[in-house]
Design a protein around this motif. Sequence first.
Motif, PDB file in Angstrom:
ATOM      1  N   ARG A   2       0.729  -1.135   0.094  1.00 37.61           N
ATOM      2  CA  ARG A   2      -0.017   0.076   0.015  1.00 37.61           C
ATOM      3  C   ARG A   2       0.744   1.208   0.049  1.00 37.61           C
ATOM      4  NH1 ARG A   2      -5.270  -0.559   3.687  1.00 37.61           N
ATOM      5  NH2 ARG A   2      -6.184  -2.140   2.370  1.00 37.61           N
ATOM      6  N   SER A  23      -1.852   2.532  -8.027  1.00 39.64           N
ATOM      7  CA  SER A  23      -2.818   2.483  -9.191  1.00 39.64           C
ATOM      8  C   SER A  23      -4.044   3.305  -8.953  1.00 39.64           C
ATOM      9  CB  SER A  23      -3.183   0.799  -9.167  1.00 39.64           C
ATOM     10  OG  SER A  23      -3.843   0.284  -7.867  1.00 39.64           O
ATOM     11  N   ILE A  24      -4.865   3.191  -9.734  1.00 41.75           N
ATOM     12  CA  ILE A  24      -6.348   3.770  -9.599  1.00 41.75           C
ATOM     13  C   ILE A  24      -7.268   3.292  -8.549  1.00 41.75           C
ATOM     14  CG2 ILE A  24      -7.466   2.758 -11.441  1.00 41.75           C
ATOM     15  CD1 ILE A  24      -8.507   5.884 -12.062  1.00 41.75           C
ATOM     16  N   ASP A  25      -6.889   1.725  -8.469  1.00 39.76           N
ATOM     17  CA  ASP A  25      -7.706   0.999  -7.495  1.00 39.76           C
ATOM     18  C   ASP A  25      -7.137   1.391  -5.954  1.00 39.76           C
ATOM     19  OD1 ASP A  25      -9.402  -0.099  -9.450  1.00 39.76           O
ATOM     20  OD2 ASP A  25      -8.368  -1.981  -9.552  1.00 39.76           O
ATOM     21  N   GLN A  26      -6.175   1.827  -6.044  1.00 42.91           N
ATOM     22  CA  GLN A  26      -5.591   2.253  -4.394  1.00 42.91           C
ATOM     23  C   GLN A  26      -6.290   3.538  -4.105  1.00 42.91           C
ATOM     24  OE1 GLN A  26      -1.417   2.981  -4.524  1.00 42.91           O
ATOM     25  NE2 GLN A  26      -1.239   2.131  -2.334  1.00 42.91           N
ATOM     26  N   ASP A  29     -12.294   3.437  -5.005  1.00 45.06           N
ATOM     27  CA  ASP A  29     -12.819   2.068  -4.464  1.00 45.06           C
ATOM     28  C   ASP A  29     -13.324   1.293  -5.721  1.00 45.06           C
ATOM     29  OD1 ASP A  29     -14.287  -0.188  -3.233  1.00 45.06           O
ATOM     30  OD2 ASP A  29     -15.529   1.310  -2.122  1.00 45.06           O
ATOM     31  N   PRO A  30     -12.671   0.132  -6.107  1.00 46.16           N
ATOM     32  CA  PRO A  30     -12.905  -0.608  -7.279  1.00 46.16           C
ATOM     33  C   PRO A  30     -14.325  -1.419  -7.188  1.00 46.16           C
ATOM     34  CG  PRO A  30     -11.238  -1.707  -5.831  1.00 46.16           C
ATOM     35  CD  PRO A  30     -11.527  -0.403  -5.114  1.00 46.16           C
ATOM     36  N   GLU A  31     -14.817  -1.426  -5.833  1.00 47.34           N
ATOM     37  CA  GLU A  31     -16.112  -2.249  -5.598  1.00 47.34           C
ATOM     38  C   GLU A  31     -17.450  -0.871  -5.804  1.00 47.34           C
ATOM     39  OE1 GLU A  31     -16.076  -4.339  -1.783  1.00 47.34           O
ATOM     40  OE2 GLU A  31     -14.241  -5.120  -2.620  1.00 47.34           O
ATOM     41  N   ASP A  32     -17.144  -0.010  -5.917  1.00 47.37           N
ATOM     42  CA  ASP A  32     -18.200   1.297  -5.952  1.00 47.37           C
ATOM     43  C   ASP A  32     -18.405   1.162  -7.541  1.00 47.37           C
ATOM     44  OD1 ASP A  32     -19.663   3.349  -6.146  1.00 47.37           O
ATOM     45  OD2 ASP A  32     -18.358   4.741  -5.210  1.00 47.37           O
ATOM     46  N   ARG A  39     -18.141   8.590  -7.415  1.00 45.03           N
ATOM     47  CA  ARG A  39     -17.414   7.167  -6.974  1.00 45.03           C
ATOM     48  C   ARG A  39     -16.616   7.748  -5.557  1.00 45.03           C
ATOM     49  NH1 ARG A  39     -13.440   3.550 -10.789  1.00 45.03           N
ATOM     50  NH2 ARG A  39     -13.152   1.736  -9.256  1.00 45.03           N
ATOM     51  N   THR A  42     -11.075   4.963  -1.766  1.00 44.08           N
ATOM     52  CA  THR A  42     -11.044   3.780  -0.980  1.00 44.08           C
ATOM     53  C   THR A  42     -10.609   4.446   0.618  1.00 44.08           C
ATOM     54  OG1 THR A  42      -8.617   3.786  -1.018  1.00 44.08           O
ATOM     55  CG2 THR A  42      -9.986   2.435  -2.555  1.00 44.08           C
ATOM     56  N   SER A  72      -3.096   4.459 -16.482  1.00 40.34           N
ATOM     57  CA  SER A  72      -4.587   4.300 -15.745  1.00 40.34           C
ATOM     58  C   SER A  72      -5.178   5.537 -15.790  1.00 40.34           C
ATOM     59  CB  SER A  72      -4.541   3.970 -14.624  1.00 40.34           C
ATOM     60  OG  SER A  72      -3.608   4.784 -13.458  1.00 40.34           O
TER      61      SER A  72
END
Length: 186
Positions: A2, A23-26, A29-32, A39, A42, A72
């Motif tokens: 992280r 990364s953009i997922d850091q 939130d990739p689950e949103d 959006r 995280t 990204s």
Amino acid sequence: MRKVRVTRTGRDGAIEVGFFFKSIDQLLDPEDPSPLPERELTEFAEEYIASYLDGYNIKEIVGITIGLPRESLTPDIAALLPETVRQHFSFRIADLDDDRRVSLREGRISLVLAAFNAGVAILFVVVFAGYLDGPVAILLTGMITILNWVTAWDTYEYFIYNYRREIRKHRIYQKLAGIDIQVEGW
């Protein structure tokens, strides 16, 4: 891992802080499933940004930079990301307000309990201590002393430490809700 690379630029008492995510997922939130700018960030990104800025005089911070890997970062993401970050922190301010309201209520209850326990201690010393001798008096005196110490410390801890921390976090989130945000690829 992280890890986030952080840069700090200071000029004439103004500070700009850069957060470079792997990364953009850091960051987002990739689950949103919501599109940008609705959006959410995280929890890691929210806490990392806010806690890092907590180390500075919030009035001196004039802007932040969000860095993401170039692959990204599309033009649409780069254009919407500043508003996404500001909206996230604006939305979270309402949660902090609710937390602070509940916390303030708990602080008031602690204050009332401390006053009640102090009253019990005074009543014990004035009325009952003269009638008790030996181990019973020592035991009751010790218990009342510990009870008063614990409730006084809890109340002190709340007002001196916890409430100040909540106010500071609220100020940081308010700052982030309106701060100038730059986006750059790395």
